[in-house]
Structure formats: C-alpha cells, structure tokens
Scaffold this motif. Structure first.
Motif, mmCIF file in Angstrom:
data_model
loop_
_atom_site.group_PDB
_atom_site.id
_atom_site.type_symbol
_atom_site.label_atom_id
_atom_site.label_comp_id
_atom_site.label_asym_id
_atom_site.label_seq_id
_atom_site.Cartn_x
_atom_site.Cartn_y
_atom_site.Cartn_z
ATOM 1 N N ALA A 388 0.815 -1.199 -0.171
ATOM 2 C CA ALA A 388 0.002 -0.001 -0.413
ATOM 3 C C ALA A 388 0.803 1.275 -0.015
ATOM 4 O O ALA A 388 0.447 2.141 -0.526
ATOM 5 C CB ALA A 388 -0.955 -0.030 1.220
ATOM 6 N N SER A 389 1.800 1.250 0.747
ATOM 7 C CA SER A 389 2.720 2.444 0.810
ATOM 8 C C SER A 389 3.902 2.699 -0.305
ATOM 9 O O SER A 389 4.155 3.892 -0.661
ATOM 10 C CB SER A 389 3.433 2.424 2.325
ATOM 11 N N TRP A 390 4.247 1.666 -0.848
ATOM 12 C CA TRP A 390 5.289 1.877 -1.761
ATOM 13 C C TRP A 390 4.984 2.750 -2.897
ATOM 14 O O TRP A 390 5.897 3.511 -3.217
ATOM 15 C CB TRP A 390 5.771 0.116 -2.381
ATOM 16 N N PRO A 391 3.935 2.685 -3.626
ATOM 17 C CA PRO A 391 3.568 3.601 -4.965
ATOM 18 C C PRO A 391 3.704 5.096 -4.248
ATOM 19 O O PRO A 391 4.456 5.883 -4.970
ATOM 20 C CB PRO A 391 2.173 3.236 -5.307
ATOM 21 N N TYR A 392 3.190 5.430 -2.957
ATOM 22 C CA TYR A 392 3.483 6.686 -2.456
ATOM 23 C C TYR A 392 4.758 7.078 -2.246
ATOM 24 O O TYR A 392 5.190 8.252 -2.375
ATOM 25 C CB TYR A 392 2.518 6.709 -1.215
ATOM 26 N N LEU A 393 5.751 6.181 -1.937
ATOM 27 C CA LEU A 393 7.005 6.446 -1.573
ATOM 28 C C LEU A 393 7.705 6.796 -2.778
ATOM 29 O O LEU A 393 8.524 7.677 -2.781
ATOM 30 C CB LEU A 393 7.778 5.280 -1.014
ATOM 31 N N ILE A 394 7.429 6.082 -3.911
ATOM 32 C CA ILE A 394 8.036 6.124 -5.069
ATOM 33 C C ILE A 394 7.636 7.713 -5.681
ATOM 34 O O ILE A 394 8.333 8.386 -6.188
ATOM 35 C CB ILE A 394 7.641 5.242 -6.118
ATOM 36 N N ALA A 395 6.453 8.000 -5.619
ATOM 37 C CA ALA A 395 5.844 9.178 -5.973
ATOM 38 C C ALA A 395 6.739 10.402 -5.387
ATOM 39 O O ALA A 395 7.102 11.461 -6.057
ATOM 40 C CB ALA A 395 4.468 9.291 -5.738
ATOM 41 N N CYS A 396 6.905 10.198 -4.191
ATOM 42 C CA CYS A 396 7.562 11.377 -3.345
ATOM 43 C C CYS A 396 9.150 11.225 -3.701
ATOM 44 O O CYS A 396 9.431 12.604 -3.602
ATOM 45 C CB CYS A 396 7.425 11.005 -1.695
ATOM 46 N N TRP A 397 9.436 10.189 -3.969
ATOM 47 C CA TRP A 397 10.911 10.230 -4.418
ATOM 48 C C TRP A 397 11.187 10.998 -5.816
ATOM 49 O O TRP A 397 12.144 11.795 -6.049
ATOM 50 C CB TRP A 397 11.594 8.649 -4.484
ATOM 51 N N LEU A 398 10.104 10.755 -6.707
ATOM 52 C CA LEU A 398 10.150 11.272 -7.965
ATOM 53 C C LEU A 398 10.156 12.973 -7.894
ATOM 54 O O LEU A 398 10.828 13.398 -8.634
ATOM 55 C CB LEU A 398 9.173 10.560 -8.860
ATOM 56 N N LEU A 399 9.073 13.133 -6.925
ATOM 57 C CA LEU A 399 9.087 14.550 -6.805
ATOM 58 C C LEU A 399 10.095 15.209 -6.249
ATOM 59 O O LEU A 399 10.264 16.478 -6.689
ATOM 60 C CB LEU A 399 7.637 14.775 -6.033
#
Length: 403
Positions: A388-399
């Motif tokens: 559940a959290s991995w996609p949001y962690l990736i999005a934060c890293w990309l931003l």
C-alpha cells in the motif's frame, strides 16, 4: 445568507483563506457541523479563490488546517464529557445521531475516522465518538492528519476547478460533451459497484464486461468528444497541479520501481496474489495494444493496473463498503500521473480515459480468473503495508528528485 457571504468575500478577497479555514473547522466540529452547509460553502469559496488568483496549494493548506483542528476539538469534547454529551439539548432531541455514530464506530473502529470524514451526517460526530470511546490520542491524531490530507483536496478541487473554468474560453459544445462523458462515467462506476455489491463469483466478470463495453463505446464514439478533448489539451496549464514540479516523460523502465511489490508477495508466499499481478499486467498490455494506445498511455495503464491490484490485495477480509473506500487510495497518484502526461503533451484525455478502462477491465477480469477456485487470502500486515505504501514512497521520491 450564502449569497451575502460570497458577495462579501468577493469584495474582500484577502479573507478568502481565513474563510476556507473557518468553514472547514466548523464543518468538522461536533454539533456545529450538523447545521452548517459546509460542502456548499467550500464549493462557493474555493471557486472565488480560483477566480481571485489564490493558489490551490494555499487553499488546500487552509482547508487541511481547519479540518484537523475541528476534528481535534470534537475529539477533545468527547474525551472530556464522555456519555454526558447526551445531555446536551441538541442530542436529547436527536439521540439517533450519537446512536448511529456509535454503531458505525463499533463496526469499523479506527477506519470509521477515515470513512466518517467523507460521509455527511457522520463527519462531525465520529471524532466526538472516538473521544467518548477513549481512542488513543496519538492514533486519532495520526489518522486525523492523514485523512485530512485526502479530504481537503477532494472537497476543494471541484469548486476550484469550476472557478477556473469560468475564465476558460471554451467552445459551446464543450460543456455538453463534458456532461455526456460525466454521465457515462457515472453509469460505468455505479453499474460496476452495483454488480460487485452482489458479492458473487461472477460479479468481477460482469463488472469487467461493463468496463470493456465502455472502452469499446469510447473508441467507437471518440470523434463525438473531439471538442472536449481538444479544449482540455489547449487549456492544459489549468490542469497542472499547483506547487508540483513537472516530471520527466515516463519510460518503460519506470515500471522497475515497482519490483518490491511482487518481491514482497513472493517472500510472503502469496502465490494467488502473484498470479493476480502477473495476469492483470498481461491483460492490460493486451488491451492497450488492441486499443492502439501510445507508449506513454500504455505505461499509464500498467501503473493504474498495479494500483488496482494493490487495492484488491489490501482490502481482503474487509466489508464491502470498506473495500469500496479503497478506491480513494489511488486518486492522488492518478491525478499526478495524468496531469503530468497532459502537460508533457504525450497523451490526450481520451487516451488516458482509455488506459483507465483497460486497467480496470484487466484487474477485474484477473480477479475473477484467479479467484474462481478460492478467494484470495488476506495478506500479512507487513506485506500489506509495503504494497500500500510503496507507490506513494516512489511518487515522493520522483517529486523530490525532479529538476
């Protein structure tokens, strides 16, 4: 009263942020939130904020702060008075409000704080009930903050978009086509939820068929939405999410960032979940090819399919409406992805809508195929947290790493 307030704010625009804060606070406050038409006020004030040049980021921050503080005050009220709350004249005359809130809280526990924020009559009651039931303060604060992060943009963006749209120079056919598209989307979403509500083994198959039918209609009737699509492309600067950098064009390699998800499923020995993910991605690729989607739109479809599989895996063992609430989970990520693709001019609105239908059909069909023999088992808590959290962690890293 509403018109008088909006007229005053239109001539005193420096108070718009404070007004959003106060309405959000009042709407989340016990007792007061039951009588204040907060949804309509937020829509009207956010539309004024857009026309006055207030950034969406600033408006969302004001709404977020008001919602968090309002829920904290309601929680403190319940913690301080406990069952003595029932002696207040308003609740003596309407005891069903607290009774409904108690039943909802007993059924869903901490999740009721999240769900209650989006359900009108329960919104100002559930935080007070959580205080009455002595929910740990640290847990309530964490859930309150996280749910407000989703609530604030969800309630402000419609009005803010309407305020921006008032300044768009759109052709006469635009709103008619937009209304037809919205009606079609409502039919597909409502019909899919109705079919899934039956909770039969054929329900995902029937919902997948409805999404495939919608995809076919969209492909065949795409020319009837040309004005709508061209207008959004020409006005794409209005669709850029404020305060966020423009990301690079998505390449196929970006899918490698999702590798921890299948690895965690393998380590947890969730073989059915692994088959679901593999089958959903394969079907999404096939449907994207049949729909003749571009590379960027196909990548968007694959990312959407991964998010859809995450929803299916994380909501196992929960009630129907709790599972439905998981549909809110991917919305911020899809908004970020789609606005970036439109801004980069690598996908048009119809292609993005087609990619969404391809992914939805693939996930539903895969879910039916995998669960024909037996339902998917709930995942271990650690694996569920990672998925559940991995996609949001990736999005934060990309931003954070964007130029």
């Amino acid at each position: 009263m509403l018109s008088s307030l909006t007229d005053w704010l239109a001539s005193h625009q420096q108070w718009l942020g404070i007004a959003i804060f106060l309405v959000s606070l009042t709407e989340s406050l016990a007792v007061a939130g039951l009588v204040v038409p907060g949804v309509f006020l937020l829509f009207a004030i956010s539309a004024l904020a857009a026309s006055a040049g207030v950034s969406l980021t600033e408006a969302v921050i004001w709404a977020f702060a008001g919602a968090v503080l309002g829920d904290l005050l309601s929680f403190a009220l319940g913690r301080w008075f406990h069952q003595d709350i029932r002696r207040l004249p308003l609740f003596r005359r309407n005891p069903q409000w607290i009774d409904q809130g108690e039943r909802f809280f007993r059924r869903y526990g901490w999740l009721s704080v999240v769900l209650g924020r989006f359900i009108g009559p329960l919104r100002p009651i559930i935080p007070m009930i959580a205080g009455m039931f002595d929910m740990p303060a640290w847990r309530f604060i964490a859930i309150n903050v996280l749910s407000a992060l989703a609530w604030a943009p969800a309630y402000l963006i419609p009005g803010y978009t309407a305020g921006q749209a008032a300044s768009w120079a759109v052709p006469p056919l635009f709103w008619g086509q937009a209304l037809n598209l919205a009606a079609g989307a409502a039919i597909v979403l409502g019909g899919s939820l109705y079919l899934l509500r039956w909770q039969r083994r054929w329900s995902p198959l029937a919902a997948a068929g409805l999404c495939l039918l919608a995809l076919l209609v969209l492909i065949l009737q795409q020319h009837t939405l040309d004005v709508f699509s061209a207008t959004l492309v020409a006005s794409r600067e209005h669709l850029q999410l404020p305060g966020l950098p423009a990301l690079a064009r998505p390449q196929p390699e970006v899918l490698l960032l999702a590798l921890p998800i299948p690895l965690s499923l393998l380590l947890a020995r969730q073989w059915g979940a692994c088959w679901l993910l593999l089958l959903a991605l394969t079907l999404t690729l096939a449907l994207s090819w049949l729909a003749e989607l571009s590379t960027a739109s196909s990548i968007a479809a694959l990312i959407t399919a991964m998010l859809g599989v995450s929803i299916v895996l994380c909501n196992r063992g929960q009630g129907f409406w709790t599972r439905v609430s998981w549909l809110l989970y991917p919305l911020p990520l899809l908004a970020l992805l789609d606005s970036n693709l439109l801004l980069q001019q690598v996908a048009d609105p119809m292609a993005l809508l087609s990619s969404l239908l391809c992914a939805s059909s693939a996930v539903l069909l895969s879910s039916w195929l995998v669960q024909r023999a037996s339902p998917l088992a709930p995942m271990p808590p650690l694996a569920r947290l990672l998925v559940a959290s991995w996609p949001y962690l990736i999005a934060c890293w990309l931003l954070l790493t964007a130029p």
